[in-house]
Motif scaffolding. Structure first.
Motif, PDB file in Angstrom:
ATOM      1  N   PRO A  89       1.834   6.014  -5.190  1.00  0.00           N
ATOM      2  CA  PRO A  89       2.409   7.338  -4.962  1.00  0.00           C
ATOM      3  C   PRO A  89       1.948   7.926  -3.623  1.00  0.00           C
ATOM      4  CG  PRO A  89       0.581   7.497  -6.493  1.00  0.00           C
ATOM      5  CD  PRO A  89       0.792   6.026  -6.239  1.00  0.00           C
ATOM      6  N   VAL A  90       2.778   8.800  -3.088  1.00  0.00           N
ATOM      7  CA  VAL A  90       2.434   9.557  -1.887  1.00  0.00           C
ATOM      8  C   VAL A  90       2.296  11.014  -2.286  1.00  0.00           C
ATOM      9  CG1 VAL A  90       3.136  10.176   0.446  1.00  0.00           C
ATOM     10  CG2 VAL A  90       3.700   7.920  -0.471  1.00  0.00           C
ATOM     11  N   ARG A  91       1.184  11.638  -1.891  1.00  0.00           N
ATOM     12  CA  ARG A  91       0.926  13.005  -2.308  1.00  0.00           C
ATOM     13  C   ARG A  91       0.677  13.893  -1.088  1.00  0.00           C
ATOM     14  NH1 ARG A  91      -1.957  10.123  -6.431  1.00  0.00           N
ATOM     15  NH2 ARG A  91      -1.061  10.535  -8.484  1.00  0.00           N
ATOM     16  N   ALA A  92       1.049  15.145  -1.256  1.00  0.00           N
ATOM     17  CA  ALA A  92       0.756  16.164  -0.236  1.00  0.00           C
ATOM     18  C   ALA A  92       0.523  17.485  -0.947  1.00  0.00           C
ATOM     19  CB  ALA A  92       1.906  16.289   0.759  1.00  0.00           C
ATOM     20  N   GLY A  93      -0.429  18.273  -0.451  1.00  0.00           N
ATOM     21  CA  GLY A  93      -0.753  19.528  -1.091  1.00  0.00           C
ATOM     22  C   GLY A  93      -0.861  20.679  -0.109  1.00  0.00           C
ATOM     23  N   TRP A  94      -0.654  21.906  -0.595  1.00  0.00           N
ATOM     24  CA  TRP A  94      -0.651  23.100   0.248  1.00  0.00           C
ATOM     25  C   TRP A  94      -1.262  24.246  -0.555  1.00  0.00           C
ATOM     26  CZ3 TRP A  94       0.558  24.242   5.257  1.00  0.00           C
ATOM     27  CH2 TRP A  94       0.761  25.584   5.586  1.00  0.00           C
ATOM     28  N   ALA A  95      -2.301  24.853   0.018  1.00  0.00           N
ATOM     29  CA  ALA A  95      -2.900  26.035  -0.599  1.00  0.00           C
ATOM     30  C   ALA A  95      -2.120  27.261  -0.137  1.00  0.00           C
ATOM     31  CB  ALA A  95      -4.369  26.151  -0.197  1.00  0.00           C
ATOM     32  N   VAL A  96      -1.476  27.935  -1.059  1.00  0.00           N
ATOM     33  CA  VAL A  96      -0.612  29.084  -0.732  1.00  0.00           C
ATOM     34  C   VAL A  96      -1.465  30.346  -0.629  1.00  0.00           C
ATOM     35  CG1 VAL A  96       1.380  30.430  -1.440  1.00  0.00           C
ATOM     36  CG2 VAL A  96       1.295  27.962  -1.933  1.00  0.00           C
ATOM     37  N   TRP A  97      -1.463  30.975   0.598  1.00  0.00           N
ATOM     38  CA  TRP A  97      -2.191  32.221   0.766  1.00  0.00           C
ATOM     39  C   TRP A  97      -1.291  33.373   0.372  1.00  0.00           C
ATOM     40  CZ3 TRP A  97      -5.076  31.748   6.125  1.00  0.00           C
ATOM     41  CH2 TRP A  97      -5.980  30.640   6.036  1.00  0.00           C
ATOM     42  N   ARG A  98      -1.907  34.416  -0.099  1.00  0.00           N
ATOM     43  CA  ARG A  98      -1.142  35.592  -0.526  1.00  0.00           C
ATOM     44  C   ARG A  98      -0.831  36.477   0.691  1.00  0.00           C
ATOM     45  NH1 ARG A  98      -0.485  36.596  -5.871  1.00  0.00           N
ATOM     46  NH2 ARG A  98      -1.522  35.142  -7.301  1.00  0.00           N
ATOM     47  N   LEU A  99       0.133  36.028   1.464  1.00  0.00           N
ATOM     48  CA  LEU A  99       0.595  36.760   2.654  1.00  0.00           C
ATOM     49  C   LEU A  99       2.083  37.064   2.489  1.00  0.00           C
ATOM     50  CD1 LEU A  99      -1.087  34.540   5.414  1.00  0.00           C
ATOM     51  CD2 LEU A  99      -1.872  36.776   4.572  1.00  0.00           C
ATOM     52  N   PRO A 100       2.603  38.057   3.238  1.00  0.00           N
ATOM     53  CA  PRO A 100       4.042  38.337   3.129  1.00  0.00           C
ATOM     54  C   PRO A 100       4.902  37.124   3.468  1.00  0.00           C
ATOM     55  CG  PRO A 100       2.932  40.158   4.218  1.00  0.00           C
ATOM     56  CD  PRO A 100       1.906  39.070   4.082  1.00  0.00           C
ATOM     57  N   GLU A 101       4.419  36.241   4.395  1.00  0.00           N
ATOM     58  CA  GLU A 101       5.191  35.083   4.801  1.00  0.00           C
ATOM     59  C   GLU A 101       4.814  33.827   4.013  1.00  0.00           C
ATOM     60  OE1 GLU A 101       3.135  36.654   6.789  1.00  0.00           O
ATOM     61  OE2 GLU A 101       4.456  37.972   7.989  1.00  0.00           O
ATOM     62  N   ALA A 102       4.158  33.969   2.866  1.00  0.00           N
ATOM     63  CA  ALA A 102       3.645  32.812   2.119  1.00  0.00           C
ATOM     64  C   ALA A 102       4.756  31.853   1.719  1.00  0.00           C
ATOM     65  CB  ALA A 102       2.889  33.286   0.885  1.00  0.00           C
ATOM     66  N   VAL A 103       5.887  32.378   1.242  1.00  0.00           N
ATOM     67  CA  VAL A 103       6.974  31.513   0.810  1.00  0.00           C
ATOM     68  C   VAL A 103       7.558  30.766   1.997  1.00  0.00           C
ATOM     69  CG1 VAL A 103       9.235  31.445  -0.295  1.00  0.00           C
ATOM     70  CG2 VAL A 103       7.457  32.975  -1.167  1.00  0.00           C
ATOM     71  N   SER A 104       7.702  31.464   3.170  1.00  0.00           N
ATOM     72  CA  SER A 104       8.229  30.802   4.370  1.00  0.00           C
ATOM     73  C   SER A 104       7.315  29.682   4.821  1.00  0.00           C
ATOM     74  CB  SER A 104       8.413  31.826   5.492  1.00  0.00           C
ATOM     75  OG  SER A 104       9.353  32.807   5.120  1.00  0.00           O
ATOM     76  N   HIS A 105       5.988  29.940   4.806  1.00  0.00           N
ATOM     77  CA  HIS A 105       5.039  28.891   5.181  1.00  0.00           C
ATOM     78  C   HIS A 105       5.154  27.680   4.244  1.00  0.00           C
ATOM     79  CE1 HIS A 105       2.279  32.053   7.281  1.00  0.00           C
ATOM     80  NE2 HIS A 105       3.416  31.808   7.951  1.00  0.00           N
ATOM     81  N   ALA A 106       5.281  27.961   2.948  1.00  0.00           N
ATOM     82  CA  ALA A 106       5.409  26.872   1.985  1.00  0.00           C
ATOM     83  C   ALA A 106       6.683  26.070   2.235  1.00  0.00           C
ATOM     84  CB  ALA A 106       5.390  27.426   0.567  1.00  0.00           C
TER      85      ALA A 106
END
Length: 825
Positions: free
Chosen positions: A689-706
């Motif tokens: 498997p290939v995996r990638a992870g992202w820690a989502v910060w609670r910022l107004p642009e959080a969804v855009s960054h994700a």
């Protein structure tokens, strides 16, 4: 005369008067010899009456009938030499009665075991020499007064009648002669011996084993005692049974002498064999009932009881049909039919052949209903008016037996004869005794059947009904209860699918194998499954289970082995709590016992530490988890048991893991403990498997960054054509986590084979709720429905103190390269 003697004399006088009236009435002309001997005992109070008649072939006075106490109790043999000086020989030779008081009896050549107070009377049968004699033993001190002698004289005269005493040469002369050479085993037997054993001369091979094979096994020890040299060369008189071709039993009497060598060893046995059936009832009641009781004592199921009753009654009594049925709420349910073919039963039964009786309520057959209600056996001769359902069962005779137990009827038994059959008093007594034994055994077997069903249901409900299908491997399990004691125990196993292609293998053993251990096992198994599905690592799962067991306070401990396998990566982690470590069977055929650290058993120390041991699995590896019942017993140490297990694994083809499990249990016979085995054959998923992870910060642009992180990752994996669907799912899941939860949020992508998994983890245990219906004016709630609609799989899992919401979509397989991307902020 004292009071007791006067009372005894008065009673004897009344009996003598009755005997005189009976014999003088002329109603006894057809009375058999045995009945006359028994009447002597009733009329006089004597303890033994025996009749001897001369045998011309052997020059012996041979016993032809007896009644009362065993003659061996008084030292009376089977025969006396005609030319001897014994009291019977003197009476037959002279025709003069002999009356011997107690002291005279011992001085007259009789065995000194004759009681000191016993008296002996010997009377000629016809008043003339050479016709046989009547021998009577009485232990009363005032025996043989004038009235007593007169009564015995009348009986002796009646026994001399042609229809009472067997014709000369037919009964006492009809004996066979044999000689057995012990050094060679060769047996010489005349035609009469072979006839008695129901063998034709051409069928006999001259070996003694051929005749012994026809002897009833229970009588062989007594028969072989004739070869015991401790008795010297003195003659032995024995009676034994044989079974003829038709299945009926026949009693034979053997009179033999043993020849000894100069050093006291037996060399030859010679003697005579005669038919003794006429001196016994048609059915050997005591032996048959004893054999039936012994068989029923070991019967553990209702069918075992039925087979025992059929074996004991059908062939010995010559019955054509036997039916045994249980009584359940006034309904008769067939337990066993013999013969089992429908053609052997009446037409009405053939048309309704099933597990219950035709017209199943007992009241539908008045004959049965009456017998069960009154608890009394019924016997119906040939041609008796019976209901249609019973007429054809016994056209020659029908016996209907209620089966009692604990003051109630638990079933019924029917025996039917095809040929006309007469129910004698002995046979009725036998059937009554057999019915009582069968009733008690039937109730006991029903209780055992119910217990076994309850135990089986309990055990099946506490263990997995089936194991899940696993990507990249196959799991199988086996469970065998202990063969001693209650067959339910505390061994358990489980296979628990987890997130991200992981699976947990669990095996454990609660102390003891009883209902308490089984109940506690169910609690622990459920708790471990719950802890595992919450997403805890292996050591935490085992620690939580330990604290749970300590908190229950059950005074029992449990061992456990918990292994988490990543089916995609081929890695595993093992945590042990006082249990046997896993055993690996590698693809090259080698085996190894995993050197895994462990902690104490569960329930011992609430602060116990359970370290994790990593394992590396290659495709083709078989992981074996077992309980100690397989590898340890009173006669097998744990080290030797593990070595045997490894040997079996090395010799067995791992291609079919089911066969591997069967091979491991192949040598398990009688078990003192339960046995549970869990196997996993790991083959891998074909691609890493290939995996990638992202820690989502609670910022107004959080969804855009994700979204930008996901876009870059998909492009690097060659999945840009899936961008729109994946970004829709990511937007909805991340937005829900940020809006409805507090704490950290994490986004993980996993690409393996032909699927892509999107997972968002947050700190809230509350799962997202899918709205049941959404109106046109609603401003929210559509996101979850959209995610579910575009996904092939969607759900929520507990994860630590929070949860993980995941979605899977299909993607094209066969990309050129796997690039491990791992973006974190």
């Amino acid at each position: 005369m004292g009071g007791e003697q006067a009372e005894s004399h008065g009673t004897r006088t009344l009996r003598a008067d009755l005997a005189r009236r009976l014999l003088r009435s002329g109603l006894d002309t057809a009375t058999p010899l045995r009945a006359l001997a028994e009447q002597i005992l009733v009329s006089t109070g004597a303890t033994l009456a025996a009749v001897y008649a001369p045998c011309e072939r052997t020059d012996q006075l041979t016993l032809v009938e007896e009644a009362g106490a065993p003659r061996t109790l008084y030292g009376l043999p089977d025969s006396y030499p005609t030319a001897g000086d014994s009291p019977p020989a003197r009476v037959v030779a002279t025709g003069v009665p002999l009356w011997l008081a107690s002291g005279e009896a011992v001085d007259s050549g009789l065995d000194p075991l004759l009681p000191a107070g016993a008296s002996l009377a010997v009377l000629p049968l016809s008043g003339a020499p050479g016709q046989g004699c009547l021998l009577v033993v009485d232990e009363c001190p005032d025996s043989f007064d004038d009235e007593y002698r007169q009564v015995l004289g009348m009986f002796a005269e009646r026994m001399s009648a042609d229809d009472a005493l067997p014709p000369s040469g037919s009964a006492v002369d009809d004996v066979g002669h044999f000689m057995l050479t012990l050094t060679t085993g060769c047996l010489e037997a005349d035609a009469r011996v072979l006839e008695l054993f129901d063998l034709a001369p051409e069928e006999f091979d001259g070996r003694v084993e051929s005749l012994l094979a026809l002897t009833v096994p229970e009588d062989l020890p007594s028969l072989m005692s004739a070869l015991d040299p401790s008795h010297g060369a003195a003659g032995r008189d024995l009676e034994f049974r044989i079974r003829r071709r038709g299945g009926d039993l026949c009693w034979l009497r053997m009179c033999s002498e043993l020849t000894l060598s100069h050093d006291g060893l037996p060399t030859r046995l010679m003697g005579t064999i005669a038919d003794a059936s006429r001196m016994r009832p048609g059915v050997d009641d005591i032996s048959l009932v004893r054999r039936l009781a012994a068989t029923l004592a070991t019967a553990v199921t209702v069918k075992d009881v039925g087979r025992a009753v059929v074996a004991a009654l059908r062939h010995p009594l010559g019955a054509a049909r036997v039916a045994l049925a249980e009584l359940e709420s006034e309904r008769l349910v067939v337990t066993l039919l013999d013969p089992p073919e429908p053609e052997a039963w009446p037409d009405i039964w053939r048309s309704q052949w099933r597990t219950e009786w035709p017209d199943a309520p007992a009241r539908a057959m008045p004959t049965l209903e009456t017998a069960l209600r009154e608890g009394r056996a019924s016997y119906w001769p040939a041609g008796a008016p019976l209901e249609e359902a019973l007429t054809g069962i016994g056209p020659g005779g029908l016996a209907v037996l209620p089966l009692p137990s604990s003051g109630r009827m638990v079933g019924g038994c029917m025996l039917g004869w095809s040929a006309p059959h007469e129910f004698t008093a002995d046979e009725r007594a036998l059937l009554t005794a057999a019915a009582a034994l069968a009733g008690q055994a039937l109730e006991r077997a029903r209780a055992l059947d119910a217990e076994h069903e309850l135990i089986g249901t309990l055990q099946r409900s506490l263990l997995p009904r089936r194991l899940p299908a696993l990507p990249g491997g196959t799991a199988v399990a086996r469970y065998l209860p202990a063969t001693a004691g209650l067959q339910v125990g505390g061994d358990w196993y489980d296979v628990i699918p987890l997130t991200d292609g992981r699976v947990a293998l669990v095996i454990g053993d609660v102390q003891g194998h009883n209902a308490v251990a089984a109940t506690l096992m169910g609690q622990i198994r459920t708790a471990i499954r719950a802890y595992a599905m919450e997403g805890h690592p292996a050591d935490v799962v085992v620690s939580h289970a330990n604290r749970l067991l300590v908190g229950i306070g059950a005074d029992l401990f449990a061992t456990c082995c918990y292994v988490v396998v990543d089916m995609e990566e081929g890695t595993a982690w093992c945590a042990r709590a006082g249990h046997i470590p896993p055993v690996l069977r590698l693809p090259d055929g080698s085996t190894e016992v995993v050197d895994a650290e462990g902690g104490p058993p569960l329930g011992v120390d609430d602060d116990a530490y359970y370290p994790i041991t990593p394992l590396a699995l290659v495709p083709g590896t078989v992981v074996v988890l077992t309980t100690d019942g397989l590898v340890e017993s009173r006669s097998l140490t744990l080290d030797d048991g593990l070595e045997q297990l490894r040997d079996i694994l090395a010799r067995t083809d791992p291609g079919d893991v089911e066969l591997v499990a069967d091979a491991l249990l192949g040598g398990v016979d009688r078990r003192d403990d339960d046995v549970a085995v869990l196997l996993l054959r790991y083959v891998g998923v074909g691609s890493l498997p290939v995996r990638a992870g992202w820690a989502v910060w609670r910022l107004p642009e959080a969804v855009s960054h994700a979204r930008r992180f996901v876009g870059r990752t998909l492009n690097s994996w060659g999945l840009g054509d899936q961008r729109d669907v994946v970004l829709l799912i990511v937007s909805e899941l991340v937005t829900n986590a940020l809006v409805h939860t507090q704490g950290p949020v994490r986004l993980d992508l996993t690409y393996v084979a032909d699927r892509l998994r999107i997972a968002v983890t947050d700190a809230s245990p509350r799962s997202p709720v899918k709205p049941a219906s959404i109106g046109w004016e609603a401003t929210g709630g559509r996101g979850i429905l959209l995610v579910e609609a575009v996904s092939t799989g969607f759900g929520s899992l507990p994860m630590g103190g929070g949860k993980q919401v995941w979605s899977e979509i299909p993607v094209p397989a066969g990309r050129a390269n796997h690039h491990h991307a791992n973006g974190r902020r």
